[in-house]
Motif scaffolding. Structure first.
Motif, short mmCIF file in Angstrom:
data_model
loop_
_atom_site.label_atom_id
_atom_site.label_comp_id
_atom_site.label_asym_id
_atom_site.label_seq_id
_atom_site.Cartn_x
_atom_site.Cartn_y
_atom_site.Cartn_z
N PHE A 166 7.32 -12.95 -3.13
CA PHE A 166 5.93 -12.92 -2.69
C PHE A 166 5.33 -11.52 -2.84
CE2 PHE A 166 5.62 -16.76 0.38
CZ PHE A 166 5.79 -17.60 -0.71
N ILE A 167 4.04 -11.51 -3.19
CA ILE A 167 3.29 -10.26 -3.31
C ILE A 167 2.60 -10.01 -1.97
CG2 ILE A 167 1.43 -9.10 -4.56
CD1 ILE A 167 2.01 -10.99 -6.92
N HIS A 168 2.96 -8.92 -1.30
CA HIS A 168 2.40 -8.63 0.02
C HIS A 168 1.23 -7.65 -0.03
CE1 HIS A 168 5.66 -10.86 1.91
NE2 HIS A 168 6.52 -10.20 1.17
N ASP A 169 1.06 -6.99 -1.15
CA ASP A 169 -0.02 -6.01 -1.29
C ASP A 169 -0.68 -6.20 -2.65
OD1 ASP A 169 -1.76 -3.92 -1.33
OD2 ASP A 169 -0.28 -2.36 -0.92
N LEU A 170 -1.99 -6.44 -2.65
CA LEU A 170 -2.70 -6.67 -3.91
C LEU A 170 -2.60 -5.48 -4.85
CD1 LEU A 170 -6.04 -8.52 -3.04
CD2 LEU A 170 -4.13 -9.37 -4.39
N GLN A 171 -2.43 -4.28 -4.31
CA GLN A 171 -2.36 -3.09 -5.15
C GLN A 171 -1.17 -3.14 -6.11
OE1 GLN A 171 -4.56 -0.69 -5.54
NE2 GLN A 171 -5.94 -1.58 -4.01
N LEU A 172 -0.13 -3.92 -5.74
CA LEU A 172 1.03 -4.05 -6.62
C LEU A 172 0.63 -4.66 -7.97
CD1 LEU A 172 3.74 -5.33 -4.12
CD2 LEU A 172 3.59 -3.07 -5.17
N VAL A 173 -0.37 -5.52 -7.94
CA VAL A 173 -0.86 -6.15 -9.17
C VAL A 173 -1.38 -5.09 -10.13
CG1 VAL A 173 -2.64 -7.68 -10.10
CG2 VAL A 173 -1.38 -8.33 -8.05
N ARG A 174 -2.11 -4.12 -9.58
CA ARG A 174 -2.67 -3.05 -10.41
C ARG A 174 -1.62 -2.03 -10.80
NH1 ARG A 174 -4.49 1.92 -9.29
NH2 ARG A 174 -4.15 1.59 -7.07
N LEU A 175 -0.78 -1.64 -9.82
CA LEU A 175 0.21 -0.58 -10.06
C LEU A 175 1.27 -0.99 -11.08
CD1 LEU A 175 0.70 0.68 -6.39
CD2 LEU A 175 -0.59 1.79 -8.24
N ASN A 176 1.53 -2.30 -11.17
CA ASN A 176 2.53 -2.79 -12.13
C ASN A 176 1.92 -3.16 -13.48
OD1 ASN A 176 5.43 -3.21 -10.81
ND2 ASN A 176 3.88 -3.60 -9.23
N GLY A 177 0.65 -2.85 -13.65
CA GLY A 177 0.01 -3.06 -14.94
C GLY A 177 -0.28 -4.50 -15.28
N LEU A 178 -0.28 -5.40 -14.27
CA LEU A 178 -0.58 -6.81 -14.54
C LEU A 178 -2.06 -6.99 -14.85
CD1 LEU A 178 1.52 -8.42 -11.66
CD2 LEU A 178 2.22 -7.93 -14.00
N ILE A 179 -2.90 -6.17 -14.22
CA ILE A 179 -4.35 -6.19 -14.44
C ILE A 179 -4.82 -4.74 -14.48
CG2 ILE A 179 -6.60 -6.92 -13.54
CD1 ILE A 179 -5.22 -9.20 -12.10
N ARG A 209 -13.07 -6.12 -10.28
CA ARG A 209 -13.88 -7.34 -10.31
C ARG A 209 -13.15 -8.52 -9.67
NH1 ARG A 209 -16.57 -9.44 -15.46
NH2 ARG A 209 -14.43 -9.65 -16.19
N ILE A 210 -11.83 -8.58 -9.89
CA ILE A 210 -11.06 -9.75 -9.49
C ILE A 210 -10.60 -9.69 -8.03
CG2 ILE A 210 -8.94 -11.07 -9.95
CD1 ILE A 210 -9.17 -10.12 -12.86
N SER A 211 -10.31 -8.49 -7.53
CA SER A 211 -9.69 -8.36 -6.20
C SER A 211 -10.44 -9.06 -5.07
CB SER A 211 -9.49 -6.88 -5.86
OG SER A 211 -10.71 -6.17 -5.92
N PRO A 212 -11.79 -9.12 -5.06
CA PRO A 212 -12.46 -9.84 -3.97
C PRO A 212 -12.12 -11.34 -3.93
CG PRO A 212 -14.02 -8.39 -5.08
CD PRO A 212 -12.79 -8.42 -5.92
N TYR A 213 -11.58 -11.85 -5.04
CA TYR A 213 -11.30 -13.29 -5.12
C TYR A 213 -9.80 -13.61 -4.97
CZ TYR A 213 -16.05 -13.33 -6.86
OH TYR A 213 -17.41 -13.16 -6.98
N LEU A 214 -9.01 -12.60 -4.63
CA LEU A 214 -7.57 -12.80 -4.46
C LEU A 214 -7.15 -12.45 -3.05
CD1 LEU A 214 -6.21 -11.22 -7.78
CD2 LEU A 214 -6.72 -13.62 -7.33
N LYS A 215 -6.10 -13.13 -2.57
CA LYS A 215 -5.52 -12.79 -1.26
C LYS A 215 -4.02 -13.06 -1.33
CE LYS A 215 -6.38 -17.37 0.81
NZ LYS A 215 -6.99 -18.09 1.96
N THR A 216 -3.30 -12.46 -0.38
CA THR A 216 -1.84 -12.61 -0.34
C THR A 216 -1.36 -13.40 0.87
OG1 THR A 216 -1.62 -10.50 0.84
CG2 THR A 216 -1.53 -10.43 -1.57
N LYS A 217 -2.27 -13.63 1.85
CA LYS A 217 -1.91 -14.37 3.05
C LYS A 217 -2.91 -15.48 3.31
CE LYS A 217 0.01 -10.22 5.23
NZ LYS A 217 -0.06 -9.29 6.39
N GLU A 218 -2.46 -16.48 4.07
CA GLU A 218 -3.36 -17.57 4.44
C GLU A 218 -4.32 -17.12 5.53
OE1 GLU A 218 -3.85 -20.32 3.06
OE2 GLU A 218 -2.17 -20.38 1.68
#
Length: 307
Positions: A278-291, A298-307
């Motif tokens: 599981f991804i617990h921090d959205l910043q991991l998406v950016r730091l790992n070069g996925l986006i 642009r995309i981060s407002p539309y993503l979340k990691t928890k319910e």
């Protein structure tokens, strides 16, 4: 004799080898037949008109973004072309700026050749664009004789008493409209927003999952920057209404359905989650070069990691 024995040794098959060849040919034939039967019995999928319309909007937007990045040639009037269309024109940036500055100072183009006199336009650039320049005959630089001017003024003074210009009533503007809740019927009362644009705004909002910024109105096809500038004072935005996608549970297809997320991005997110949990921090998406950073904003407002 020896040569004949060599030929016979290499091209003569035993009984088991002949049987294997026959079985292989039968399997190949069955494979070809099965491939054809799949297409014969497969039923065509039903097309949802709404989804198709939304997909066409996304594809059209991406196509225009690509064109804007590369630049294209099309017919234009240098007196009336707006900044958005000018941005898509395959013209050096310095000349685009000079054209806008020239018009802002009151400059006008009376014929195609005047475009060639614009600062920065070389002979080769003008030769390339000359076939695409269409100047409407709405401006005249000829001086009007004083006698005709006086006569025109006298006639206009006499006619003022007999003719009164009709009064044009503008739309009654609302106090504020919540953009993420507005219906097409509510948006249509805004300046410059007709039935087509109001429906297009709502459709694009639903496709996004809600507007996270008023600047996203610039992404609505056909909505001009000057119109957006005039309606912004009458709009408010509740970003808490934005629908978010949980990247810890969403599949590739669900992620890629969002206009900002390509199939490659979605696949990279799912693969990263599968490999690392599981991804617990959205910043991991950016730091790992996925986006990359620009897309992440642009995309981060539309993503979340928890319910």
């Amino acid at each position: 004799m020896r040569f004949r024995n060599v030929i016979r040794e290499y091209f003569t098959f035993t009984r088991n080898e002949r049987l294997g060849i026959i079985v292989l040919l039968v399997l190949i034939g069955l494979g070809i037949a099965a491939n054809q039967l799949v297409f014969y019995f497969e039923k065509p999928a039903k097309i949802d008109p709404d989804e198709l319309d939304e997909l066409m909007l996304v594809l059209d937007k991406r196509r225009k973004d690509e064109q804007r990045a590369k630049g294209v040639l099309f017919t234009f009037d240098p007196n009336t072309i707006d900044s958005l269309a000018l941005d898509s024109l395959k013209l050096p940036l310095r000349i685009k700026r000079n054209l806008l500055k020239y018009r802002d100072k009151g400059g006008r183009f009376y014929k195609a050749a005047d475009f060639g006199k614009l600062y920065g336009v070389t002979d080769s650039i003008y030769a390339q664009f000359e076939p695409y320049i269409v100047v409407e005959k709405t401006f005249s630089h000829k001086k009007v004789p004083k006698e005709i001017t006086r006569e025109k003024d006298v006639l206009s003074d006499k006619s003022k008493k007999r003719y009164q210009a009709p009064v044009h009533h503008e739309k009654e503007m609302p106090d504020l409209i919540e953009l993420n809740l507005a219906t097409p019927e509510e948006l249509v009362i805004l300046y410059g927003i007709g039935e087509v644009l109001s429906k297009r705004i709502v459709k694009y909002r639903n496709l996004l999952g809600g507007f996270a910024s008023l600047e996203q109105l610039n992404e609505v096809y056909g909505l001009k920057p000057e119109t957006i500038k005039k309606i912004l004072p009458y709009l408010e935005l509740d970003t808490s209404l934005v629908a978010q996608i949980n990247i810890n549970f969403a599949e590739t297809k669900e992620l890629a359905r969002h206009p900002y997320i390509t199939w490659d991005m979605a696949r990279a997110l799912v693969d990263f989650r599968s490999a690392n949990g599981f991804i617990h921090d959205l910043q991991l998406v950016r730091l790992n070069g996925l986006i990359n950073d620009q897309d992440f904003r642009r995309i981060s407002p539309y993503l979340k990691t928890k319910e």
